[in-house]
Design an enzyme around this catalytic site. Sequence first.
Site, PDB file in Angstrom:
ATOM      1  CG  HIS A 101      -1.902  -1.171   1.457  1.00  0.00           C
ATOM      2  ND1 HIS A 101      -1.477  -2.511   1.621  1.00  0.00           N
ATOM      3  CD2 HIS A 101      -3.030  -1.288   0.944  1.00  0.00           C
ATOM      4  CE1 HIS A 101      -2.524  -3.270   1.627  1.00  0.00           C
ATOM      5  NE2 HIS A 101      -3.540  -2.547   1.254  1.00  0.00           N
TER       6      HIS A 101
ATOM      7  CG  HIS B 201     -29.405 -11.799  26.916  1.00  0.00           C
ATOM      8  ND1 HIS B 201     -29.950 -11.221  25.809  1.00  0.00           N
ATOM      9  CD2 HIS B 201     -28.676 -11.033  27.724  1.00  0.00           C
ATOM     10  CE1 HIS B 201     -29.881  -9.938  25.993  1.00  0.00           C
ATOM     11  NE2 HIS B 201     -29.086  -9.767  27.244  1.00  0.00           N
TER      12      HIS B 201
ATOM     13  CB  SER C 289     -24.461  -9.541  36.006  1.00  0.00           C
ATOM     14  OG  SER C 289     -25.679  -8.735  35.953  1.00  0.00           O
TER      15      SER C 289
ATOM     16  N   GLY D 115      -3.572  -4.883  12.298  1.00  0.00           N
ATOM     17  CA  GLY D 115      -3.939  -5.340  11.112  1.00  0.00           C
ATOM     18  C   GLY D 115      -5.484  -4.656  11.012  1.00  0.00           C
ATOM     19  N   PRO D 116      -6.364  -5.083  11.630  1.00  0.00           N
ATOM     20  CG  PRO D 116      -7.822  -6.697  12.787  1.00  0.00           C
ATOM     21  CD  PRO D 116      -6.244  -6.197  12.375  1.00  0.00           C
ATOM     22  CG  LEU D 117      -8.159  -0.530   8.772  1.00  0.00           C
ATOM     23  CD1 LEU D 117      -9.055   0.297   7.613  1.00  0.00           C
ATOM     24  CD2 LEU D 117      -6.811   0.097   8.821  1.00  0.00           C
TER      25      LEU D 117
ATOM     26  CG  HIS E  86      -5.796   2.227  -0.485  1.00  0.00           C
ATOM     27  ND1 HIS E  86      -5.957   2.954   0.656  1.00  0.00           N
ATOM     28  CD2 HIS E  86      -5.917   0.810  -0.136  1.00  0.00           C
ATOM     29  CE1 HIS E  86      -6.128   2.236   1.741  1.00  0.00           C
ATOM     30  NE2 HIS E  86      -6.091   0.910   1.417  1.00  0.00           N
TER      31      HIS E  86
ATOM     32  CD  GLU F 210     -20.698  -5.764  25.168  1.00  0.00           C
ATOM     33  OE1 GLU F 210     -21.388  -5.688  25.799  1.00  0.00           O
ATOM     34  OE2 GLU F 210     -20.299  -4.569  24.241  1.00  0.00           O
TER      35      GLU F 210
END
Length: 662
Positions: A33, A475, A386, A121-123, A264, A413
């Site tokens: 890139h 759930h 909980s 890696g994951p943006l 890119h 989360e």
Amino acid sequence: MSKTAKIKNIDDLSIAAIRATCIDGINKSKSGHPGMCISAAPIVYSLFKDFLVSNPYQSKWINRDRFVMSCGHGSMLYYTMLHLCGYKLTIDDLKNFRQLHSKTPGHPEYGVTDGVDAGSGPLGQGIAQAVGMAMAETKLQSMYGKNLYNHYTYCLLGDGCLEEGISQEAISFAGLNKLNKLILLYDRNNVTLDGPLGQSSNENVIQRFLACGWNVVYCKKGNNYSKIKKAIKKARGFKNAPTIVIFNTVIGLGSKNAGTCKVHGAPLGEEDGNNTKLSYGYNYPPFEIPQEVYDNFKNTFIKRGEDAYSEYQKEIFKLQANDAARYQEIMAFANNDVSNVVDNAKIDTTSIYKTDATRNISGNLLNIYHEMLPNLVGGSADVAGSVKTALKNGSTWGPKNREGTNINWGIREFFMSSAGNGILLHGGLRTYVGTFMVFSDYCKAAIRMSALQGLPQIYLFSHDSLAVGEDGPTHEPIEQLAMLRSIPNLNVFRPADAKETAAAYKLALESTNTPSVIILTRQNLPLLDGSSDYDGVAKGGYIVSKEKANRVDFTLIGTGSEVSLCIETQKKLEAMGYSVRVVSIPCFELFDKQSKSYKESILGYNYGKRLIVEMGSTYGLHKYAKYAFGINEFGLSGKASEVMSYYGFTSDNLVSNVIKYI
């Protein structure tokens, strides 16, 4: 052909060399890139030359500034900087970009490349990990003082990072908690892989950050070194909140396709690459870098880092002389290793080993270990009551109390899990995070990064089965166990009672390079006579209730709450004259590492005479038994006992099945 520019000074030459080396590396690999490597080069150059404090010869020095490249596809830029700055990356390593087993993989990998502070890696996850690093700095400073912990965390990001939802979770949390030594460097080139940024986003980024309590510095000329330096200096001056510096840049500057998505994610090629380099005034052969550029970093980045490290060592030696115990604690904790404390712990089990929900047992253990480990920090995604993650003798970490050990992550989360990774990447603290098991789906991408980076994060997931009952199918986890067990380098514990829960905790805290998931019940589980409080769990599986006769007619295998159901079934079958063994496998991953002979001695030698029982998907269970009893559809809302009975999780139903199989 591009117009040839004139290099005026060492800064121009260094930036041109960085850009040219990125072009050469990507061209040679025929993959990569180049666009953002080119657009962000002056930003990263200024950061390393003028501001970043780190020592390439002591790359794990814990008080160094941290740098996270959230837009990890720009890794060639990162590697080029590390090479120029004296880390263990040669010019041949740069030539080996994206090749098998190289030190320069396609995206930054923690533990693979010297100097890389975080895998990204994951943006978006890079931003969250950077927030975690900044959090760790504040907590450790409160514990050990500014002389030992006092540094910045920088994160380079792009347009795509800010589109990922985790970025907003991270931005909101960091602003709320006033992490003023966190600085985001935003390469705003207004282009994503598929085209102009405007086709997927038109948000006002400045207002977005201001609304979350951040400082914003805007650098209109993001290709101008002097203005970049001025902008970063201004960001470092803020003491009240985190700061984002927005740099307006041109993706692939100098290329015939500059400013478009064509630069890119594809090499420029030889002709366009050469012309692009000439547009910077750079006419050196591929991978040739003038000595003046190396000297530039030697006289700035390297000298600054060595001087700072030398001063730090004076403080460390002073501490060692004056407080040897505190020194030893810092040294041990720096590597995320608390095994010495855990292994020598004396725990009074009388209040723990009892019939209770394993989430309650977990809460008790967490608080016991908190008293032993001053570096244990964590919390939950707004479900502390909980999941029982609150530390009773711990205060709440925040902008007015950096000494706190309870972290209120909010309903975030994914961010919670990723920021926990960042805390561990920083070193010095041990983390746990908690939520309901069904929401592990929200955490999954971060759990994967925990495992990939070898981070010993502890995930506490309660409400583990159909026994959630009235909350219904949204759930009630079905497929989550199979998902978690499919992740490499992750230990998934599903304890059957209080003793197995204690063992899971000890094993999780002893780990230094493998994350652990501990799956917990909301309903009470009996304390089992034959359960293990360490050795059997450490082997992943063991005989929890031995057969009565000198033969094994059948083996019942269970995990978690289903182990006691299997023992209840065993008793009824034995009353009918059958000799039945019950096996608990609290951790498939540890059991799979045992020898074939051990596994067969536990499970019984006849594969066709085994049944595994689990209140979830049967996917993957047949490697242990010919027969698997589970649920391969979504659950129902109702009283827990009625829901479990409806799906056949009763001893009478299991007895009928076993007789049929025998």
